[in-house]
Design an enzyme around this catalytic site. Structure first.
Site, PDB file in Angstrom:
ATOM      1  N   HIS A   4       0.884  -1.173   0.000  1.00  0.00           N
ATOM      2  CA  HIS A   4       0.000   0.000   0.000  1.00  0.00           C
ATOM      3  C   HIS A   4       0.915   1.214   0.000  1.00  0.00           C
ATOM      4  CE1 HIS A   4      -3.428   2.481   1.291  1.00  0.00           C
ATOM      5  NE2 HIS A   4      -2.759   2.874   2.355  1.00  0.00           N
ATOM      6  N   ILE A  33      -2.555  -2.336  14.565  1.00  0.00           N
ATOM      7  CA  ILE A  33      -3.458  -2.933  13.577  1.00  0.00           C
ATOM      8  C   ILE A  33      -2.918  -4.282  13.112  1.00  0.00           C
ATOM      9  CG2 ILE A  33      -4.570  -2.628  11.332  1.00  0.00           C
ATOM     10  CD1 ILE A  33      -4.411   0.384  11.755  1.00  0.00           C
ATOM     11  N   TYR A  69      -7.688  -2.553   7.522  1.00  0.00           N
ATOM     12  CA  TYR A  69      -6.897  -1.382   7.890  1.00  0.00           C
ATOM     13  C   TYR A  69      -7.685  -0.082   7.712  1.00  0.00           C
ATOM     14  CZ  TYR A  69      -3.112   2.068   6.927  1.00  0.00           C
ATOM     15  OH  TYR A  69      -2.284   3.162   6.882  1.00  0.00           O
ATOM     16  N   HIS A  72     -10.287   0.678  10.438  1.00  0.00           N
ATOM     17  CA  HIS A  72      -9.796   0.494  11.818  1.00  0.00           C
ATOM     18  C   HIS A  72      -9.753   1.854  12.529  1.00  0.00           C
ATOM     19  CE1 HIS A  72      -7.198  -0.464  15.191  1.00  0.00           C
ATOM     20  NE2 HIS A  72      -7.421  -1.748  14.938  1.00  0.00           N
TER      21      HIS A  72
END
Length: 98
Positions: A4, A33, A69, A72
């Protein structure tokens, strides 16, 4: 694994202290996370940046980890902080590693 990549552009009013705080907060996400394998963030020194001042890379175990993610609460706190300090634009790229 999934990579990412995020490029960030800030308002002129955004201070270096705010950018440094963003980096500090973002790097803590690895401890918070699940599914984050690695996370790196820093200031862009390239002269070809087109105004994007900061880069972020997050490596996830899989697509599910990336999907978890986004919503979150710890990541959403970062998103809120970005808006607070003057994020003007971002470019995001996600891809699976071969």
């Amino acid at each position: 694994m999934v990579e990412h990549i995020v490029l960030l552009k800030f308002a002129q009013e955004t201070t270096q202290a705010q950018k440094d705080e963003l980096i500090r907060r973002t790097l803590e996400l690895k401890q918070i996370i699940p599914g984050i394998v690695d996370i790196q963030q820093g200031m862009n020194f390239s002269t070809r940046s087109q105004g994007y001042e900061m880069g972020l890379t997050v490596r996830f175990e899989d697509r599910t980890s990336l999907e978890n993610y986004g919503p979150h609460p710890a990541h959403q706190a970062i998103v809120s902080y970005l808006k607070e300090i003057g994020l003007e634009d971002s470019i995001i790229v996600d891809f699976e590693l071969k």
